[in-house]
Design an enzyme around this catalytic site. Structure first.
Site, PDB file in Angstrom:
ATOM      1  N   HIS A   1       7.993   3.377 -41.579  1.00  0.00           N
ATOM      2  CA  HIS A   1       6.760   2.728 -41.140  1.00  0.00           C
ATOM      3  C   HIS A   1       5.680   2.757 -42.217  1.00  0.00           C
ATOM      4  CE1 HIS A   1       4.172   0.820 -38.379  1.00  0.00           C
ATOM      5  NE2 HIS A   1       4.621   1.368 -37.261  1.00  0.00           N
TER       6      HIS A   1
ATOM      7  N   ASP B   1       5.984  -2.491 -41.041  1.00  0.00           N
ATOM      8  CA  ASP B   1       5.458  -2.391 -39.682  1.00  0.00           C
ATOM      9  C   ASP B   1       6.502  -2.877 -38.680  1.00  0.00           C
ATOM     10  OD1 ASP B   1       2.987  -1.382 -40.484  1.00  0.00           O
ATOM     11  OD2 ASP B   1       2.176  -3.400 -40.814  1.00  0.00           O
TER      12      ASP B   1
END
Length: 464
Positions: A436, A440
């Site tokens: 992450h 995203d």
């Protein structure tokens, strides 16, 4: 003159190695190409051969973890003593590119004019009276390895002199490789009762397994009330986290501690893909060839989808996201001691059949212990498949250096609605774990959507 033996650098990313087992003993006379030790790296275990001659004096102990270039032993002349206070040689910058790695011997011979071959290949060729110029090399850069010589001899058995004697006792002083000895120990086979069928009467792994099968045949006729032992770890065993197992442990902990890993689960309709593959299997059966596996199609599709989503084909270095120019897909392969991830290079440019040939060769090399470190370096993305084990969904862990890994589950029955009518389909679950910090959730989901679309068009994969 005393020659230092230092821990060789066998791959671009190798920093250290573990002395797994000394095959040769201190005080033993070593010839060019003799196996000195079994070296455990973070990816593969390899036999290290000598590039010089002399009396071996070891200075590293079994189980020691040492950096590349560390002094591990000496080759001494008759009557010569180990130099007092001698400093270990500096690690060389070059990487040893060989399928049969050799120990770096400082001050050893270096005949650059000879045919590209490993020391063990030269020794086996000399024992079998084989001209290396007639042997085709399968190692990196066409280098000839011992297996190439043995295959050449097997293809022309008349050229091989008969073994001078039957292997007995300490196998008549003949070297027996650590893999063979380990297999013999696992099967409870006495090596002194085996006649080797390898070059010069050398005992091979298949000789051991054949002997085990023969010795167990009479027992099979007589039922026993004692349950047979299950192969593998047994209750009460203590398994040290060393070698490959230890490397896996360190890498996985490092991966989870240094990345913000999340996993998306995504269902893909592969009805058309399964149908196309069944047709290819039928055609291959008629021609005697082999059809690509489902996983070969998935690796190709994953690589093609990465073209549209380069952020998933990346790594993080010095707080920067580096998007890789090539698409090299690591394919996870289960082996006896854990898991290795050999690399299919330029997967997006290969045909499905080309990927099938590459993955088959890498998997065979992995399971027979013949992978080189170069085979497992440079992955930009990875694919791990557990469908054959009946797994639908799992959370794969990202290989350090990448930002994503794709998990593939089993193909199972599903359905879709066509108006008011349910239609049977074939589906599988894709598990994408991503870092992450670099990716995203939405871009990760977009990649899976693209991948699902590519899998739904299998003919485009065959054309790509």
């Amino acid at each position: 003159m005393a020659q230092q033996i230092v821990l060789p650098k066998l791959g671009l990313t190798m920093q250290e190695g573990v002395i797994g087992e000394w095959v040769a003993s201190s005080g033993q006379h070593i010839a060019l190409g003799d196996t000195l030790l079994r070296l455990e790296t973070d990816k593969v275990d390899v036999d290290v051969e000598a590039e010089g001659e002399g009396i071996l004096a070891t200075v590293a102990q079994t189980g020691e973890v040492l950096p590349v270039g560390a002094l591990i032993g000496w080759l001494l002349a008759e009557g010569e003593s180990t130099p007092e206070g001698a400093a270990p040689a500096a690690a060389e910058e070059t990487v040893v590119e060989t399928a049969a790695p050799v120990a770096q011997v400082v001050g050893g011979p270096d005949d650059g004019s000879r045919i590209k071959s490993s020391p063990n290949a030269r020794r086996v060729a000399a024992a079998a009276n084989v001209d290396l110029s007639a042997v085709r090399g399968s190692g990196p850069g066409g280098r000839i390895v011992s297996e190439d010589v043995e295959e050449f001899v097997a293809a022309a058995p008349a050229a091989v002199p008969a073994p001078a004697s039957t292997v007995s006792g300490e196998v008549a002083g003949q070297f027996v490789g650590p893999i063979v000895r380990r297999r013999a120990a696992e099967l409870g086979v006495d090596l002194s009762h085996i006649t080797g069928t390898g070059v010069g009467g050398r005992i091979t792994k298949s000789d051991v397994e054949k002997a085990a099968g023969s010795s167990s045949a009479p027992a099979a006729a007589k039922p026993s009330s004692t349950p047979a032992l299950v192969a593998g770890p047994q209750p009460g065993d203590v398994i040290p986290l060393t070698g490959m197992r230890g490397a896996i442990a360190r890498n996985m902990v490092d991966s989870l501690q240094t990345m913000a890993q999340l996993t998306h689960g995504y269902e893909a309709d592969v009805t058309a893909l399964v149908a196309v593959r069944e047709q290819l299997k039928a055609e291959a059966a008629q021609s005697g060839s082999k059809a690509p596996s489902l996983n070969d199609f998935i690796v190709k599709a994953a690589a093609m989808a990465l073209r549209e989503h380069p952020l998933l084909n990346a790594g993080i270095t010095d707080d920067k996201i580096v998007l890789f120019e090539e698409i090299n897909v690591g394919v996870a392969v289960a082996v006896e001691n854990g898991l290795v991830v050999p690399v299919v290079r330029g997967a997006d440019e290969l045909s499905v059949s080309g990927i099938g040939s590459a993955t088959a060769a890498l998997a065979t090399a992995a399971r027979t212990g013949k992978l080189a470190l170069a085979d497992m370096e440079g992955a930009t993305f990875s694919v791990s498949t557990l469908g054959a084990y009946g797994v639908d969904f799992f959370t794969p862990v990202i290989n350090p250096g990448n930002v994503a890994i794709l998990g593939v589950g089993r193909v199972k029955d599903g359905f879709r609605w066509e108006g008011e009518t349910p239609v049977k389909t074939q589906v599988l679950t894709l598990s994408l774990t991503f870092d992450h910090r670099a990716v995203d959730g939405a871009p990760a989901a977009e990649y899976l959507r693209t991948l699902r679309g590519v899998l739904a068009r299998p003919l485009s994969l065959l054309a790509g």
